[in-house]
Design a protein around this motif. Structure first.
Motif, PDB file in Angstrom:
ATOM      1  N   CYS A 176       0.663  -1.102  -0.130  1.00 58.60           N
ATOM      2  CA  CYS A 176       0.097   0.042   0.145  1.00 58.60           C
ATOM      3  C   CYS A 176       0.819   1.292   0.015  1.00 58.60           C
ATOM      4  O   CYS A 176       0.372   2.266  -0.624  1.00 58.60           O
ATOM      5  CB  CYS A 176      -1.107  -0.010   1.192  1.00 58.60           C
ATOM      6  SG  CYS A 176      -2.144  -1.291   1.096  1.00 58.60           S
TER       7      CYS A 176
ATOM      8  N   GLN B 165      -3.050  -1.445  -3.708  1.00 56.88           N
ATOM      9  CA  GLN B 165      -4.016  -1.781  -3.168  1.00 56.88           C
ATOM     10  C   GLN B 165      -4.253  -3.177  -2.596  1.00 56.88           C
ATOM     11  O   GLN B 165      -3.661  -4.173  -3.378  1.00 56.88           O
ATOM     12  CB  GLN B 165      -5.505  -1.325  -3.571  1.00 56.88           C
ATOM     13  CG  GLN B 165      -5.494   0.231  -3.587  1.00 56.88           C
ATOM     14  CD  GLN B 165      -6.788   0.719  -4.447  1.00 56.88           C
ATOM     15  OE1 GLN B 165      -6.660   0.845  -5.678  1.00 56.88           O
ATOM     16  NE2 GLN B 165      -7.824   0.988  -3.750  1.00 56.88           N
TER      17      GLN B 165
ATOM     18  N   HIS C 223      -9.313   4.427  -4.983  1.00 58.32           N
ATOM     19  CA  HIS C 223      -8.145   4.527  -4.321  1.00 58.32           C
ATOM     20  C   HIS C 223      -8.437   5.450  -3.239  1.00 58.32           C
ATOM     21  O   HIS C 223      -7.270   5.933  -2.626  1.00 58.32           O
ATOM     22  CB  HIS C 223      -6.994   4.875  -5.006  1.00 58.32           C
ATOM     23  CG  HIS C 223      -5.806   4.347  -4.609  1.00 58.32           C
ATOM     24  ND1 HIS C 223      -4.264   4.275  -5.171  1.00 58.32           N
ATOM     25  CD2 HIS C 223      -5.244   3.779  -3.324  1.00 58.32           C
ATOM     26  CE1 HIS C 223      -3.840   3.905  -4.113  1.00 58.32           C
ATOM     27  NE2 HIS C 223      -3.908   3.547  -3.086  1.00 58.32           N
ATOM     28  N   GLU C 224      -9.537   5.675  -2.778  1.00 61.22           N
ATOM     29  CA  GLU C 224      -9.803   6.387  -1.236  1.00 61.22           C
ATOM     30  C   GLU C 224      -9.509   5.369  -0.139  1.00 61.22           C
ATOM     31  O   GLU C 224      -9.417   5.953   1.058  1.00 61.22           O
ATOM     32  CB  GLU C 224     -11.242   7.027  -1.398  1.00 61.22           C
ATOM     33  CG  GLU C 224     -11.304   7.991  -2.502  1.00 61.22           C
ATOM     34  CD  GLU C 224     -12.837   8.569  -2.463  1.00 61.22           C
ATOM     35  OE1 GLU C 224     -13.524   7.963  -1.611  1.00 61.22           O
ATOM     36  OE2 GLU C 224     -13.212   9.075  -3.073  1.00 61.22           O
TER      37      GLU C 224
ATOM     38  N   ASP D  70      -6.949   1.920   0.937  1.00 57.12           N
ATOM     39  CA  ASP D  70      -5.998   1.138   0.616  1.00 57.12           C
ATOM     40  C   ASP D  70      -6.088  -0.031   0.882  1.00 57.12           C
ATOM     41  O   ASP D  70      -5.702  -1.076  -0.042  1.00 57.12           O
ATOM     42  CB  ASP D  70      -4.747   1.520   1.478  1.00 57.12           C
ATOM     43  CG  ASP D  70      -4.378   3.060   1.426  1.00 57.12           C
ATOM     44  OD1 ASP D  70      -3.986   3.562   0.361  1.00 57.12           O
ATOM     45  OD2 ASP D  70      -4.346   3.751   2.558  1.00 57.12           O
TER      46      ASP D  70
ATOM     47  N   ASN E  79      -5.900  -1.503  -9.787  1.00 61.33           N
ATOM     48  CA  ASN E  79      -4.751  -1.069  -8.923  1.00 61.33           C
ATOM     49  C   ASN E  79      -4.582  -2.231  -7.728  1.00 61.33           C
ATOM     50  O   ASN E  79      -3.597  -2.150  -7.107  1.00 61.33           O
ATOM     51  CB  ASN E  79      -5.024   0.246  -8.361  1.00 61.33           C
ATOM     52  CG  ASN E  79      -3.769   0.783  -7.844  1.00 61.33           C
ATOM     53  OD1 ASN E  79      -2.705   0.823  -8.461  1.00 61.33           O
ATOM     54  ND2 ASN E  79      -3.869   1.176  -6.629  1.00 61.33           N
TER      55      ASN E  79
END
Length: 679
Positions: free
Chosen positions: A466, A471, A528-529, A531, A547
């Motif tokens: 992370c 993620q 991606h708010e 992790d 991701n």
């Protein structure tokens, strides 16, 4: 003679609960085992593990109260010096049980022998009458339920076996000779009334061969019949210029693989016919089935029709919806989301859009086949993860078109590759398309087995991934603490990870959250708010976060192979090197060890599916439990694969043979009340 004349009225309800509704059901209710009550075995010749009939004298009896109330009886063989040589033990007994063991009385018992500190013992043996001769045949023991004695089964099935009208052999003699099969009546008699003949084991094996062959043949006939009926149904041909499809292809941020292109052409060709398509699209995790479904959908929509896509979970359906809006809105295609959670005005608005034809593409879950939903120009139904829906559910969705003369085309999709034996049996009525290659640039996934004692080391690795901009998923099998099963659960794991990894933004996702909250959490993870996402298996299918490059599966030994493979497929969808960690707790059972070995050694979905079939069996692949119909009861499509091939060959010979009573043969083995031709 009818079934009612054989079954006492007091037992009719119990038999129905056991699935016995017609004459054939009773004849095909086979014994669990055979007890050998044909000979006496002296106590002196008894050995541990044997199940025997023996006679002895009661030396004494006592009721013990520690550790639990127990009746213990001491027996000895007839001799001048009587000594305790065998003990009987009853944990559940009544006053008349105790009275039966009168000291000095000779008794006859039947049971399994075991060795204890005090010698040989039988637990809950059966007391047999001394004044009756031992039987000449082995005694069948039937699957039963409370209130049904074995004697009732013997009486009912004995009468049924005397009714020649029920024992008619529908199979042509030439077929029986060709494959070395017993007659149907002979097979039933050997299985229900086994004698003490030396070659009885061989005869029982031949009897099972005949039963399994007939069941497989009936299944193949039913599937061929379904396919034949489907070919006579009508559908609206979806004829379009292909303009919308070409625009969608041009706008995609990737190129189709050759396999995707090939199966798309197969599906479009089917949709252009006046016969309803019945096609199964199978492809491994991440092979790109969704875009193929959308390409078919825009073709049908351009032809002036409506399309419905149904997924088993709200998360997967929601993802399909957002993807459809992003890809199809520029084509001026109106997409509507329909969920069971929609209430009031929101739900009415969505349903009105469906019934008015404004909604060209409708995406949702089980809500799509509610009686209040009408899709008048429905001409293509796409069912994702089709094995999660029952036959009747699939039929209900097709009926949303409310057109009795035309059926919509049906495309069923599965990310679980189908082994050849399953395709030959359960999917024999479908055309099958296979996407056998992954999209270009898809990263291979490294799979690691990690013992629970290395958890701290694993937490460090999650933090590193992370910190590097990646993620991760952390998957748990339960939502909250269970008093029965000691597993790490999602809520406890979420709390522990927040303490262990305080610099990370961590989310929690499980099936009990409100729909809006689940959607919000997934959108946060996609943006991606977050992790790290702690989740139950609600993310098993369809979730696409490029991701995400690390997955940890807690208590991986508790998951099935197909589920592990599906979960692993949530990573490796972007350009990052991806890893799936199978976190396990010992000691491992033999099956768990076998599953983890398979998932560790291969990423080939077909190999995994074959191994899963070998370990777990075929399961309810057609959604038969939901439909009320049954899958194979006696044949095993792996063990009996040669019989399956012979049955398929026989179908080709018999299907159009006018003298062969095809429907009677099928009805003997299967419930044909479901209209499989439309499923």
């Amino acid at each position: 003679m009818s079934l009612k004349t054989i079954i006492p009225p007091s037992l009719a309800g119990k038999l129905k609960r056991l699935g016995i509704h017609k004459e054939a059901d009773l004849l095909l209710h086979f014994p669990l085992r055979y007890d050998d009550l044909t000979k006496l075995t002296p106590i002196g010749e008894c050995r541990t593990g044997q199940t025997v009939v023996t006679e002895a004298v009661v030396l004494g009896k006592q009721i013990l109260y520690k550790p639990r109330r127990t009746l213990q009886v001491q027996l000895a063989e007839h001799s001048d010096s009587l000594q305790v040589q065998l003990s009987l033990r009853y944990f559940v007994f009544y006053p008349n049980t105790e009275k039966a063991f009168e000291v000095g009385k000779t008794i006859r018992v039947f049971g399994e022998l075991r060795t204890t500190k005090t010698g040989l013992e039988m637990v809950h043996p059966k007391l047999l009458p001394l004044d009756k001769p031992l039987p000449n045949e082995h005694t069948a023991v039937y699957p039963s339920m409370a209130g049904m004695a074995q004697s009732a089964w013997h009486t009912m099935i004995g009468r049924a076996l005397k009714n020649e009208a029920w024992l008619v052999d529908y199979l042509p003699p030439a077929v029986a000779v060709k494959y070395g099969l017993l007659g149907f009546a002979s097979a039933l008699h050997y299985l229900h009334l086994p004698s003490v003949a030396i070659d009885m084991a061989d005869k029982i094996a031949l009897a099972w061969k005949r039963i399994k062959f007939d069941e497989l043949l009936a299944q193949q006939l039913m599937m061929r019949q379904v396919r034949s009926i489907s070919a006579q149904e009508s559908a609206y041909p979806a004829l379009a210029s292909g303009q919308l499809r070409r625009r969608l292809l041009a706008a995609l941020p990737f190129q189709l693989t050759s396999a995707q292109t090939q199966v798309t052409q197969q599906i479009l060709a089917d949709c252009a016919l006046a016969v309803p398509m019945q096609r199964l699209l199978q492809g491994d995790v991440g092979s790109g089935k969704t875009v193929v479904a959308f390409l078919a959908a825009v073709e049908v929509i351009e032809a002036g029709f409506q399309v419905a896509i149904m997924a088993p979970t709200e998360i997967l359906a929601e993802q399909h919806y957002h993807k459809a809006v992003a890809w199809l809105a520029p084509l001026d295609i109106k997409t509507v989301w329909l969920s069971g959670a929609m209430q009031g005005k929101e739900g009415r608005t969505a349903r009105e859009a469906c019934s008015s034809g404004v909604a060209q593409l409708i995406i949702g879950t089980h809500a799509l086949f509610q009686s209040k939903v009408f899709i008048p120009r429905l001409n293509l139904v796409v069912i994702d993860e089709q094995h999660r829906f029952g036959v009747k559910q699939r039929l209900a969705l097709r009926e949303r078109a409310k057109d009795s003369e035309h059926l919509p085309h049906m495309l069923m999709m599965s990310a679980t590759p189908i082994p050849r034996s399953l395709a030959m049996s359960y999917y024999a009525n479908l055309d099958v398309s296979v996407i056998d290659e992954l999209p270009r640039g898809r990263q291979a996934i490294t799979t690691k087995l990690v013992a629970d004692k290395r958890r701290t080391e694993l937490l460090g690795r999650v933090g590193e991934v992370c910190a590097e901009g990646g993620q991760a998923y952390w998957v748990c099998p339960l939502i909250e603490e269970s008093e029965v099963v000691d597993l790490q659960n999602a809520e406890a794991t979420f709390a522990a990870l927040k303490l262990a990894l305080p610099t990370l933004s961590i989310g929690l996702l499980h099936g009990r959250l409100p729909s809006e909250q689940k959607q919000s959490i997934m959108q946060q993870f996609l943006a991606h708010e977050l992790d790290l996402l702690v989740s139950t298996t609600v993310i098993e299918v369809g979730v696409d976060v490029p991701n995400a490059s690390l997955m940890v599966i807690e208590h991986a030994e508790r998951f099935g192979l197909a589920q592990l493979h599906q979960l692993r497929g949530r990573v490796g969808r972007g350009t990052r090197a991806s890893t799936c960690v199978l976190l396990y707790s010992g000691p491992l059972s033999e099956n768990a060890r076998a599953r983890l070995k398979v998932i560790y050694e291969t990423q080939d979905g077909f190999e995994i599916a074959q191994a899963d079939l070998r370990i777990r069996g075929p399961g309810e692949l057609l959604g038969a439990k939901q439909s009320g119909d049954q899958a194979l009861r006696f044949a095993d499509i792996q063990v009996d694969f040669d019989l399956l091939q012979q049955a398929r060959d026989t179908v080709a010979e018999l299907f159009d043979e006018p003298m062969f009573p095809r429907q009677a043969f099928v009805d003997r083995w299967f419930n044909t009340s479901v209209d499989w031709s439309k499923a």
